[in-house]
Every structure is written in structure tokens, then in C-alpha cells.
Write a protein that holds these residues in place. Structure first.
Motif, short mmCIF file in Angstrom:
data_model
loop_
_atom_site.label_atom_id
_atom_site.label_comp_id
_atom_site.label_asym_id
_atom_site.label_seq_id
_atom_site.Cartn_x
_atom_site.Cartn_y
_atom_site.Cartn_z
N TRP A 1 0.88 -1.17 0.00
CA TRP A 1 0.00 0.00 0.00
C TRP A 1 0.91 1.22 0.00
N LEU A 2 0.70 2.15 -0.92
CA LEU A 2 1.60 3.28 -1.12
C LEU A 2 0.83 4.58 -1.18
N HIS A 3 1.48 5.65 -0.72
CA HIS A 3 0.90 6.99 -0.85
C HIS A 3 2.03 8.01 -0.90
N ALA A 4 1.89 9.01 -1.76
CA ALA A 4 2.87 10.09 -1.85
C ALA A 4 2.18 11.38 -2.26
N ASP A 5 2.67 12.47 -1.73
CA ASP A 5 2.24 13.79 -2.15
C ASP A 5 3.39 14.76 -1.90
N THR A 6 3.11 16.03 -1.90
CA THR A 6 4.18 17.01 -1.73
C THR A 6 4.84 16.95 -0.36
N HIS A 7 4.14 16.37 0.63
CA HIS A 7 4.66 16.35 2.00
C HIS A 7 5.54 15.15 2.30
N VAL B 1 -5.35 -10.47 6.87
CA VAL B 1 -4.49 -9.30 7.06
C VAL B 1 -4.46 -8.43 5.80
N GLN B 2 -4.63 -9.06 4.62
CA GLN B 2 -4.71 -8.27 3.39
C GLN B 2 -5.98 -7.42 3.37
N LEU B 3 -7.10 -8.02 3.79
CA LEU B 3 -8.35 -7.27 3.84
C LEU B 3 -8.24 -6.11 4.83
N LEU B 4 -7.56 -6.35 5.95
CA LEU B 4 -7.37 -5.28 6.92
C LEU B 4 -6.47 -4.18 6.34
N GLY B 5 -5.45 -4.58 5.60
CA GLY B 5 -4.59 -3.60 4.95
C GLY B 5 -5.36 -2.73 3.98
N ASP B 6 -6.34 -3.30 3.32
CA ASP B 6 -7.15 -2.54 2.36
C ASP B 6 -8.00 -1.47 3.04
N THR B 7 -8.20 -1.58 4.35
CA THR B 7 -9.01 -0.58 5.06
C THR B 7 -8.19 0.65 5.46
N LEU B 8 -6.88 0.59 5.30
CA LEU B 8 -6.02 1.71 5.68
C LEU B 8 -6.16 2.84 4.68
N LYS B 9 -6.54 4.00 5.14
CA LYS B 9 -6.71 5.15 4.27
C LYS B 9 -5.36 5.80 3.98
N PRO B 10 -5.20 6.41 2.80
CA PRO B 10 -3.91 7.06 2.47
C PRO B 10 -3.47 8.08 3.51
N GLU B 11 -4.41 8.88 4.02
CA GLU B 11 -4.04 9.89 5.01
C GLU B 11 -3.60 9.24 6.33
N GLU B 12 -4.14 8.06 6.65
CA GLU B 12 -3.71 7.35 7.85
C GLU B 12 -2.30 6.81 7.66
N LEU B 13 -2.03 6.26 6.50
CA LEU B 13 -0.68 5.77 6.21
C LEU B 13 0.34 6.89 6.30
N GLN B 14 -0.05 8.07 5.89
CA GLN B 14 0.87 9.20 5.88
C GLN B 14 1.05 9.83 7.26
N THR B 15 0.01 9.89 8.08
CA THR B 15 0.06 10.70 9.29
C THR B 15 0.16 9.92 10.59
N LEU B 16 -0.34 8.69 10.64
CA LEU B 16 -0.30 7.93 11.89
C LEU B 16 1.10 7.43 12.18
N SER B 17 1.40 7.28 13.47
CA SER B 17 2.66 6.64 13.84
C SER B 17 2.57 5.15 13.46
N ASP B 18 3.72 4.52 13.35
CA ASP B 18 3.72 3.12 12.95
C ASP B 18 3.02 2.23 13.97
N ARG B 19 3.22 2.51 15.24
CA ARG B 19 2.52 1.73 16.28
C ARG B 19 1.01 1.89 16.15
N ASN B 20 0.58 3.10 15.87
CA ASN B 20 -0.86 3.32 15.73
C ASN B 20 -1.41 2.66 14.47
N ILE B 21 -0.61 2.62 13.41
CA ILE B 21 -1.04 1.91 12.20
C ILE B 21 -1.26 0.43 12.52
#
Length: 308
Positions: free
Chosen positions: A155-161, A200-220
Motif C-alpha cells: 500500500w503506497l501513498h505520496a504527495d508534496t509532503h 491481514v490483506q483485507l485489513l490492509g485494504d481498510t487503511l486510508k492514504p491519510e492514515e498511512l501518511q500521518t499515523l505513527s507506525d505503532r498506531n497503524i
């Protein structure tokens, strides 16, 4: 945030499944410092950089992993590289034209490859990634599903930040990580493991791009796998590193040959080579050029040829 510009490895205690999470922040800004990419190009490149780190971290090698897209479309070249030490660099070349996020359209129905090579170039592996999907994650998912690689999802996400990524990978039964789980793994039958991998793949699909970008790894991990026992390891730093040097430039110019290099010198009064990755300029004047080729032509003297 403390887990920016690092890669976290984690392991499911009761299943042969591992994962990585990566975030590029300052390293992403350093990579873009001398570049002004259109948003679609920038974000696609960022996803490729995050993917290169995740893939490199899943291998045992000493060298460089490259993810390269080539074609005749608006983005005719994209190259993201990650070393075994997690040093990254990347570049994209593009034309002034309309941009669609679809990779096949961006590249003009081009080709994508994953290449792993040792520092001394003694060993090299290359895999072809079919452009079967609009996004890089779609293409990589198809690549892992149709190749002999370990079952893997990204799962990948990128923007200017920044650029971020999550990787999940199912391990073979006899891997070191699986053996480290001991009897806890071997008491589970394959059907349970298959179900866990699917879940675990289905759970990974529920991760929103903004969550991947902003949450700490423990919180993810808490957000996705609260019902699982997951072991999170110490982070490894990710950093921008360009491997350009004057020595590499000299080698490239010698390979071009004296006729071509001297013609550039005659036309411009100097020879300048600018690194595509860090924008550093290497300039050689007439004296430098003559030394370059006189040194290349000079025979090496052994002990019998030296004069005192």
C-alpha cells in the motif's frame, strides 16, 4: 514525528507473515529539492521510492535495488533506487503533455523492471513488472501474484509532503523468521495460515492514504491488527544519498571518447555534466579535458620502467 525517515519491520507472532512500514519526510524533500514535477509525476515517483525501500528491505543483498519505468509516453523514464543501507535516490523525465495517473498511459505502454545488483555488478537479477493496473501498487500486486516471488502486498501513498508505504509478506514455512516462532507456528495448520493471510490483506485494504501518511507506525499496527500479536522491531534510518562523483563523471567522459568530448569543449568552452539525481554540476575546462585523456592513454609503468 519520531518514525519519519525510517523503516520499521514487524512480525506476526503466531503466523508466518511479516511486514514493513516506511515514511520519507526530509529524505523526500531532499530528493525533490532541485526538481519541480507535475503533481501526478511527483506522486507516482514518490510511490516508486517508497516501494523500492520496502522491496529492498525484504531482501538480503549488498548493492542496489532499482525500480525503472521506460516508454514513449509523457513520463518516458522513471527510476527509483534504494541501497541495502536504505539510501534512496530517484528521478523522472517527462514531456509537456496532459497527465493521467494510469501508469500505462504515462509511459506510453512502456515497460517496468525491478533490478537487484551487487555493488561490484558480479550478480544481477531482473524481473519484469507487467503494467496491469492504473497504479503502481496494482502492477506490483500482479507481479507478485504471477511470479515465483513470496506472496506480497503493498500500500503506497505520496504527495508534496512525503512518501509512505506498507508491505505485508507471507513467509515460507522454513524461513528464519518462521523458525523463530517455534512451536507457536507449527501448531497451526495451513488452512489457518491461509485464512490469516487473507484476513491481514483485507485489513490492509481498510487503511486510508491519510492514515498511512500521518499515523505513527505503532498506531497503524494497532489500527489494523489489534486482534493479533505483532512484534515491532527497532527502526532503520532511510536517507537521501546520491552516488555521483567526479570519478564517475570522468569514467563516463572517457567512455564517450576524445572526439565527442573535445567537440563539446570547442563549442561551449567547457564540458559540464549535471547529475540527474542531485543536480550537482561537474565542470571541466580545457586543461581538465587534456589531462583526462592523457592519463587514460598513458601506459602504466612497472618496476623495470621506473627511472630514478
Amino acid at each position: 514525528m519520531h518514525d519519519r525517515d525510517c523503516l520499521h519491520r514487524f512480525l506476526f507472532e503466531h503466523f508466518p507473515i511479516r511486514g514493513h512500514i516506511v515514511h520519507l519526510d526530509a529524505s523526500w524533500r531532499a530528493l525533490l529539492e532541485h526538481r519541480e514535477y507535475p503533481a501526478v509525476i511527483r506522486d507516482t515517483l514518490g510511490e516508486a521510492v517508497a516501494a523500492s525501500v520496502l522491496l529492498a528491505a525484504s531482501l538480503k543483498f549488498e548493492g542496489t535495488l532499482s525500480l525503472q519505468l521506460k516508454g514513449q509516453g509523457p513520463m518516458h523514464l522513471m527510476l527509483a533506487q534504494c541501497s541495502d543501507a536504505l539510501g534512496v535516490r530517484a528521478v523522472a523525465r517527462y514531456k509537456d503533455a496532459g497527465y493521467q495517473r494510469d501508469l500505462a498511459s504515462l509511459s506510453g505502454e512502456g515497460s517496468m523492471t525491478v533490478t537487484v545488483e551487487n555493488e561490484d555488478l558480479s550478480q544481477r537479477y531482473q524481473g519484469i513488472v507487467p503494467l496491469a493496473g492504473a497504479r503502481l501498487v496494482d502492477c506490483l500486486r500482479n507481479y507478485f501474484e504471477t511470479s515465483e516471488q513470496l506472496p506480497t502486498r503493498l500500500w503506497l501513498h505520496a504527495d508534496t509532503h512525503g512518501a509512505s508505504g506498507l508491505l505485508l509478506q507471507r513467509l515460507p514455512d522454513d524461513s528464519v523468521e518462521s523458525r523463530s516462532l517455534g512451536s507457536r507456528f507449527h501448531e497451526i495448520d495451513r488452512g489457518e495460515i491461509d485464512d490469516a493471510w487473507h484476513r491481514v490483506q483485507l485489513l490492509g485494504d481498510t487503511l486510508k492514504p491519510e492514515e498511512l501518511q500521518t499515523l505513527s507506525d505503532r498506531n497503524i499496527l494497532r489500527r489494523l491488527f489489534a486482534e493479533d500479536d505483532v512484534r515491532l522491531f527497532e527502526p532503520a534510518p532511510v536517507f537521501f544519498r546520491c552516488r555521483c562523483s567526479r570519478e564517475r563523471v570522468v569514467g563516463m567522459l572517457r567512455a564517450l571518447g576524445p572526439v565527442e568530448v573535445r567537440s563539446v569543449l570547442a563549442e561551449q568552452g567547457h564540458v559540464e555534466v549535471r547529475c540527474d539525481f542531485c543536480n550537482r554540476a561537474y565542470r571541466l575546462d580545457a586543461v581538465d579535458v587534456e589531462q583526462l585523456f592523457s592519463q587514460a592513454a598513458a601506459p602504466a609503468m612497472d618496476g623495470s620502467e621506473r627511472r630514478h
